[in-house]
Write a protein that holds these residues in place. Sequence first.
Motif, PDB file in Angstrom:
ATOM      1  N   LYS A 191       0.805  -1.217   0.000  1.00 45.17           N
ATOM      2  CA  LYS A 191       0.000   0.000   0.000  1.00 45.17           C
ATOM      3  C   LYS A 191       0.842   1.274   0.000  1.00 45.17           C
ATOM      4  O   LYS A 191       0.287   2.385  -0.032  1.00 45.17           O
ATOM      5  CB  LYS A 191      -0.921   0.005   1.233  1.00 45.17           C
ATOM      6  N   ALA A 192       2.160   1.133   0.065  1.00 45.32           N
ATOM      7  CA  ALA A 192       3.020   2.319   0.174  1.00 45.32           C
ATOM      8  C   ALA A 192       2.858   3.234  -1.040  1.00 45.32           C
ATOM      9  O   ALA A 192       2.711   4.464  -0.903  1.00 45.32           O
ATOM     10  CB  ALA A 192       4.472   1.891   0.339  1.00 45.32           C
ATOM     11  N   ARG A 193       2.911   2.670  -2.235  1.00 44.64           N
ATOM     12  CA  ARG A 193       2.831   3.494  -3.454  1.00 44.64           C
ATOM     13  C   ARG A 193       1.468   4.169  -3.550  1.00 44.64           C
ATOM     14  O   ARG A 193       1.365   5.356  -3.887  1.00 44.64           O
ATOM     15  CB  ARG A 193       3.081   2.624  -4.689  1.00 44.64           C
ATOM     16  N   GLY A 194       0.414   3.438  -3.261  1.00 46.10           N
ATOM     17  CA  GLY A 194      -0.925   4.010  -3.320  1.00 46.10           C
ATOM     18  C   GLY A 194      -1.107   5.141  -2.315  1.00 46.10           C
ATOM     19  O   GLY A 194      -1.738   6.172  -2.628  1.00 46.10           O
ATOM     20  N   ARG A 195      -0.565   4.978  -1.116  1.00 45.43           N
ATOM     21  CA  ARG A 195      -0.674   6.040  -0.115  1.00 45.43           C
ATOM     22  C   ARG A 195       0.063   7.298  -0.566  1.00 45.43           C
ATOM     23  O   ARG A 195      -0.423   8.425  -0.395  1.00 45.43           O
ATOM     24  CB  ARG A 195      -0.113   5.556   1.228  1.00 45.43           C
ATOM     25  N   ALA A 196       1.253   7.099  -1.141  1.00 48.69           N
ATOM     26  CA  ALA A 196       2.036   8.261  -1.592  1.00 48.69           C
ATOM     27  C   ALA A 196       1.304   9.022  -2.689  1.00 48.69           C
ATOM     28  O   ALA A 196       1.259  10.266  -2.685  1.00 48.69           O
ATOM     29  CB  ALA A 196       3.404   7.798  -2.076  1.00 48.69           C
ATOM     30  N   LEU A 197       0.721   8.305  -3.650  1.00 43.65           N
ATOM     31  CA  LEU A 197       0.009   8.964  -4.733  1.00 43.65           C
ATOM     32  C   LEU A 197      -1.226   9.709  -4.228  1.00 43.65           C
ATOM     33  O   LEU A 197      -1.545  10.814  -4.708  1.00 43.65           O
ATOM     34  CB  LEU A 197      -0.407   7.928  -5.786  1.00 43.65           C
ATOM     35  N   ARG A 198      -1.921   9.151  -3.269  1.00 44.43           N
ATOM     36  CA  ARG A 198      -3.122   9.806  -2.741  1.00 44.43           C
ATOM     37  C   ARG A 198      -2.762  11.058  -1.959  1.00 44.43           C
ATOM     38  O   ARG A 198      -3.466  12.074  -2.032  1.00 44.43           O
ATOM     39  CB  ARG A 198      -3.889   8.824  -1.865  1.00 44.43           C
ATOM     40  N   ASP A 212      -6.752   2.868   4.821  1.00 41.62           N
ATOM     41  CA  ASP A 212      -5.843   1.718   4.736  1.00 41.62           C
ATOM     42  C   ASP A 212      -6.010   0.795   5.936  1.00 41.62           C
ATOM     43  O   ASP A 212      -5.998  -0.435   5.796  1.00 41.62           O
ATOM     44  CB  ASP A 212      -4.394   2.204   4.646  1.00 41.62           C
TER      45      ASP A 212
END
Length: 259
Positions: A191-198, A212
């Motif tokens: 979930k790291a990449r998704g959190r950064a993009l959001r 999350d």
Amino acid sequence: MHKRIVFLVAALLFSLLAVMAVIITDLHDRFFPEALGARASVRLDCSRSGLSDEEAFRQLGRLSDGLGLGLVKLVPELDGDRSGQVFVAVGSAASLPETIQRFGNQPDGRVRGPEALAASLATGTYYVTGDTAGLAAFRAWLDEHGVDQHWNDDNVRTILEWLVRQREFGTAVTSGVALMASLALYWLAVKARGRALRVLGGVSTWRTQYEDLGGFLLPLAAAAVLCDVVAIPYVGGPTAGSSCRTTPRSFSSSRRPSC
């Protein structure tokens, strides 16, 4: 896909916790038979007391009835395959069933009256199934008559001491901790990449973490419910409800071994 993996790993984790619950329940029922209502156990050694076995049983029966201790002596099963246990009431005031159920694959225990002590040694393991308020007076009597005593109380400390000695319990705990750590790290990684993009897109950091966390806890909760549904009938079933198969009976004083 990620939630399915979390669900499967969480189900395995909670299965290990269920195994730990089985180990704890089995150990507790071995040392403090649940259906017997044992509240404490004591190992007595009367070899240096100067009391004969008959006199020791007579005095123990008197104390059991007078103090309301409900003393029950553990003796081996000499019939059949000799893998069972027999619980013998020391006094005459005890009200016990004729058969008690044991947890897991342990054979059911038989309960006998004081007459079964006629050919038994006074030295051995006893359970307190009645009122524990008179234990201080009972211990004082044992000290006065030179009877060696080793007590095990039904408390958290005693259970933890037993668990430390069990290799299976340590293996289950280590595996559970490793699984939980791996599961948390896996979820954070995917979930790291998704959190950064959001966050870069302007979504609140608190909202991102909240969503999350909710996505992580949902499959965990589903796995926990599934494992509970499977485990609770087994862990709680054998000794739940009625603890005996027959109506409790009182033992007449006339059945006590003669001195």
